[in-house]
Design a protein around this motif. Sequence first.
Motif, PDB file in Angstrom:
ATOM      1  N   VAL A 159       0.870  -1.179   0.000  1.00  0.00           N
ATOM      2  CA  VAL A 159       0.000   0.000   0.000  1.00  0.00           C
ATOM      3  C   VAL A 159       0.905   1.227   0.000  1.00  0.00           C
ATOM      4  N   VAL A 160       0.741   2.097  -0.984  1.00  0.00           N
ATOM      5  CA  VAL A 160       1.549   3.314  -1.117  1.00  0.00           C
ATOM      6  C   VAL A 160       0.706   4.503  -0.661  1.00  0.00           C
ATOM      7  N   HIS A 161       1.296   5.347   0.178  1.00  0.00           N
ATOM      8  CA  HIS A 161       0.551   6.516   0.680  1.00  0.00           C
ATOM      9  C   HIS A 161       1.430   7.754   0.649  1.00  0.00           C
ATOM     10  N   GLU A 162       0.824   8.904   0.865  1.00  0.00           N
ATOM     11  CA  GLU A 162       1.549  10.182   0.866  1.00  0.00           C
ATOM     12  C   GLU A 162       2.610  10.194   1.962  1.00  0.00           C
ATOM     13  N   TRP A 163       3.636  10.994   1.743  1.00  0.00           N
ATOM     14  CA  TRP A 163       4.663  11.250   2.743  1.00  0.00           C
ATOM     15  C   TRP A 163       4.753  12.765   2.897  1.00  0.00           C
ATOM     16  N   LEU A 164       4.536  13.258   4.107  1.00  0.00           N
ATOM     17  CA  LEU A 164       4.485  14.703   4.344  1.00  0.00           C
ATOM     18  C   LEU A 164       5.739  15.141   5.085  1.00  0.00           C
ATOM     19  N   PRO A 165       6.753  15.616   4.368  1.00  0.00           N
ATOM     20  CA  PRO A 165       8.017  15.952   5.037  1.00  0.00           C
ATOM     21  C   PRO A 165       7.924  17.139   5.977  1.00  0.00           C
ATOM     22  N   ASP A 166       6.927  18.024   5.779  1.00  0.00           N
ATOM     23  CA  ASP A 166       6.828  19.210   6.632  1.00  0.00           C
ATOM     24  C   ASP A 166       5.889  19.010   7.810  1.00  0.00           C
ATOM     25  N   ALA A 167       5.339  17.803   7.972  1.00  0.00           N
ATOM     26  CA  ALA A 167       4.360  17.567   9.025  1.00  0.00           C
ATOM     27  C   ALA A 167       5.040  17.080  10.303  1.00  0.00           C
ATOM     28  N   VAL A 168       4.383  17.337  11.442  1.00  0.00           N
ATOM     29  CA  VAL A 168       4.894  16.944  12.757  1.00  0.00           C
ATOM     30  C   VAL A 168       3.823  16.138  13.465  1.00  0.00           C
ATOM     31  N   GLU A 169       4.218  15.033  14.073  1.00  0.00           N
ATOM     32  CA  GLU A 169       3.262  14.210  14.813  1.00  0.00           C
ATOM     33  C   GLU A 169       2.744  14.958  16.036  1.00  0.00           C
ATOM     34  N   LEU A 170       1.501  14.675  16.405  1.00  0.00           N
ATOM     35  CA  LEU A 170       0.952  15.228  17.636  1.00  0.00           C
ATOM     36  C   LEU A 170       1.765  14.736  18.832  1.00  0.00           C
ATOM     37  N   THR A 171       2.329  13.533  18.746  1.00  0.00           N
ATOM     38  CA  THR A 171       3.182  13.023  19.819  1.00  0.00           C
ATOM     39  C   THR A 171       4.344  13.978  20.073  1.00  0.00           C
ATOM     40  N   THR A 172       4.962  14.483  19.020  1.00  0.00           N
ATOM     41  CA  THR A 172       6.079  15.407  19.155  1.00  0.00           C
ATOM     42  C   THR A 172       5.627  16.745  19.725  1.00  0.00           C
ATOM     43  N   LEU A 173       4.473  17.231  19.279  1.00  0.00           N
ATOM     44  CA  LEU A 173       3.954  18.501  19.801  1.00  0.00           C
ATOM     45  C   LEU A 173       3.683  18.406  21.293  1.00  0.00           C
ATOM     46  N   LEU A 174       3.084  17.276  21.734  1.00  0.00           N
ATOM     47  CA  LEU A 174       2.741  17.125  23.147  1.00  0.00           C
ATOM     48  C   LEU A 174       3.977  16.917  24.009  1.00  0.00           C
ATOM     49  N   ALA A 175       5.056  16.422  23.426  1.00  0.00           N
ATOM     50  CA  ALA A 175       6.282  16.252  24.211  1.00  0.00           C
ATOM     51  C   ALA A 175       6.814  17.596  24.693  1.00  0.00           C
ATOM     52  N   ALA A 176       6.495  18.660  23.966  1.00  0.00           N
ATOM     53  CA  ALA A 176       6.955  19.998  24.347  1.00  0.00           C
ATOM     54  C   ALA A 176       6.041  20.661  25.358  1.00  0.00           C
ATOM     55  N   GLY A 177       4.850  20.113  25.598  1.00  0.00           N
ATOM     56  CA  GLY A 177       3.928  20.691  26.567  1.00  0.00           C
ATOM     57  C   GLY A 177       2.502  20.687  26.041  1.00  0.00           C
ATOM     58  N   PRO A 178       1.522  21.052  26.870  1.00  0.00           N
ATOM     59  CA  PRO A 178       0.125  21.107  26.421  1.00  0.00           C
ATOM     60  C   PRO A 178      -0.049  22.158  25.331  1.00  0.00           C
ATOM     61  N   LEU A 179      -1.079  21.989  24.518  1.00  0.00           N
ATOM     62  CA  LEU A 179      -1.385  22.976  23.483  1.00  0.00           C
ATOM     63  C   LEU A 179      -2.159  24.136  24.094  1.00  0.00           C
ATOM     64  N   GLU A 180      -1.970  25.312  23.553  1.00  0.00           N
ATOM     65  CA  GLU A 180      -2.769  26.453  24.029  1.00  0.00           C
ATOM     66  C   GLU A 180      -4.216  26.285  23.538  1.00  0.00           C
ATOM     67  N   PRO A 181      -5.195  26.944  24.181  1.00  0.00           N
ATOM     68  CA  PRO A 181      -6.614  26.655  23.907  1.00  0.00           C
ATOM     69  C   PRO A 181      -7.009  26.742  22.440  1.00  0.00           C
ATOM     70  N   HIS A 182      -6.554  27.760  21.719  1.00  0.00           N
ATOM     71  CA  HIS A 182      -6.964  27.894  20.318  1.00  0.00           C
ATOM     72  C   HIS A 182      -6.447  26.730  19.492  1.00  0.00           C
ATOM     73  N   GLU A 183      -5.217  26.272  19.753  1.00  0.00           N
ATOM     74  CA  GLU A 183      -4.659  25.157  19.002  1.00  0.00           C
ATOM     75  C   GLU A 183      -5.398  23.855  19.328  1.00  0.00           C
ATOM     76  N   ALA A 184      -5.760  23.659  20.612  1.00  0.00           N
ATOM     77  CA  ALA A 184      -6.540  22.476  20.990  1.00  0.00           C
ATOM     78  C   ALA A 184      -7.925  22.515  20.351  1.00  0.00           C
ATOM     79  N   TYR A 185      -8.503  23.699  20.264  1.00  0.00           N
ATOM     80  CA  TYR A 185      -9.809  23.871  19.607  1.00  0.00           C
ATOM     81  C   TYR A 185      -9.721  23.495  18.129  1.00  0.00           C
ATOM     82  N   GLN A 186      -8.651  23.950  17.450  1.00  0.00           N
ATOM     83  CA  GLN A 186      -8.456  23.596  16.044  1.00  0.00           C
ATOM     84  C   GLN A 186      -8.286  22.086  15.879  1.00  0.00           C
ATOM     85  N   LEU A 187      -7.566  21.467  16.788  1.00  0.00           N
ATOM     86  CA  LEU A 187      -7.336  20.026  16.725  1.00  0.00           C
ATOM     87  C   LEU A 187      -8.649  19.248  16.782  1.00  0.00           C
TER      88      LEU A 187
END
Length: 593
Positions: A159-187
Amino acid sequence: MAFEYGAMDGEAGTTVAERSTAAVDVADNGGEEPLTAQKREATTDGAAESQKTPETNAPEETDGGEKGAEPPIATPDLHSGHKLAKRYRLEECVTRLDGFSSWRAVDEKLRRAVGVHLLPADHPRARSVLAAARSSALLGDPRFVQVLDAVEENELVYVVHEWLPDAVELTTLLAAGPLEPHEAYQLVEQVALAMTAAHREGLAHLRLTPGAVLRTSTGQYRIRGLAVNAALRGISADRPQRTDTEAIGALLYAALTQRWPYENDAYGLSGLPKGVGLVAPDQVRAGVHRGLSELAMRALVNDGATASRQEPPCTTPDELAKAVAAMPRIRPPEPTFAAPPDYQRTTYQQGTYGRPPARPGAAVTQSAPVPPAPLESRTGRALKWTVSALLIAALGLGSWQVADKLLDDNKGARETPSSETSTTDGENDKPAAPTPLKVQAAQEYAPDGSPQNSANVGATYDSDPSSYWRTKSYFDGPEFAPSVKQGVGIVFDLGSEKTVTGSSIALRYGGEHTTISLYAADSLSPSGPVGSMKQIATGRTGGSALELRSKDGKESVSSRYVLLWMTAMPHSPQDGFSDAGYKQGITDVSFTG
């Protein structure tokens, strides 16, 4: 593996982890007794993360097939440089688990990076993986990482799928700390709307973890592994809509608290204290947005917590998306600017001029003596006076000639009636009034073959503000991503070649920025790309109207056909015809010449 779909209105259920049917392989569990469902979820995810490479698009690691059901399946023995279909060159293995492997690869035909899942054709889950991949590819929703190919060939299924080189996993974002309210709302808004669209087409995810959600550089959240991740691991669910809804609730909970809403640690996050149960996010961490905290609890279906707030639980992604839309919109934080550095006062000192030094005992700086200017010679002074006298004489003669000329002109002006002169000057200074240009016909311009709303193009020039033409909703804005679309547009026919100097465009949605340009086209169906057309005007607005003038009114372009080309749209709320997203509508367009 089979999926069961359908609405689960009001039905009580267990947590996501408890409904997972996959078990840990004997090797992963050290040969011990099978783990409980909830412990199995955390243990396998944690074990997988230790194997996982830090690739952005590397698939999340989880548990494999059922323990004791069948012996482990050998993973295909492939290596970097191997080619599939004489096109996909394998570069790096990022996962090798339970008979399948996942790779970062290169599509040599299109010269782009892709991801590839590989498993033997005789793998017990090969058929279900192919079926899930093909179903996911048919959805074609840009909010999901797209499946590009699903093939059985040479005793392999891949199965071949897209590869997004500029994307970041949510796991990596959460490792830096909680998201601010607007970003959590967008999520939660974007993921809930995406899963609503997927379930509407009969597709479930069932493995919606922080590793399955990617955030692009434009702020768009994209979901990978729709149906395929679960098929690779043999996971099914009796209530797939509730499973995915609770998973979204867990993502929101983690985004608000940087904690996993179960007792076991998982995805690099600490779990809740044992024996305490599910505690609302605003009780776990200070400063959590109250509305988002309640939303997370409603999605996690904690009846005791939601009952105290008189809010019903959300059991489907559609119910969750509607609950998000009903919330007051959370505004993004104000931009912060770095404070300018303190002013550095200079201490340069030409001389002390009798003032005391800055510090007691400091030496006084003496200025260097200036040498005297050389004395002019007698010949030099005589030459200077001679040149000055000649200049004065020339200036006097020139002034007399200018004055004489002015007197002659004034005499001639008195002989001409003043009324005629003022009338002529007024006519020359008064700019010509713009002339309205009537639109005879219009047609939508879609060079990629994907029109927006062709049936309603006539509403853009019918002088009725209540009717409009509207684009589809996009989720990668406000600027169009080149991989999704270059822009959207409409070509207007003025009946004959006219000089176009400006345009007035009434818009349905305000907010953020709408970018529109006008081009001279060769027909209602232009033969060339937008880049080959002559630009008439361009503009950007954050309101509900846009006035365009050709080259600041200094130049004009003649054309019978005018292309209105839109390349950026505002984020607009959900209305009766479309989802919330980046979109724009045009209610009325007029041109002047």
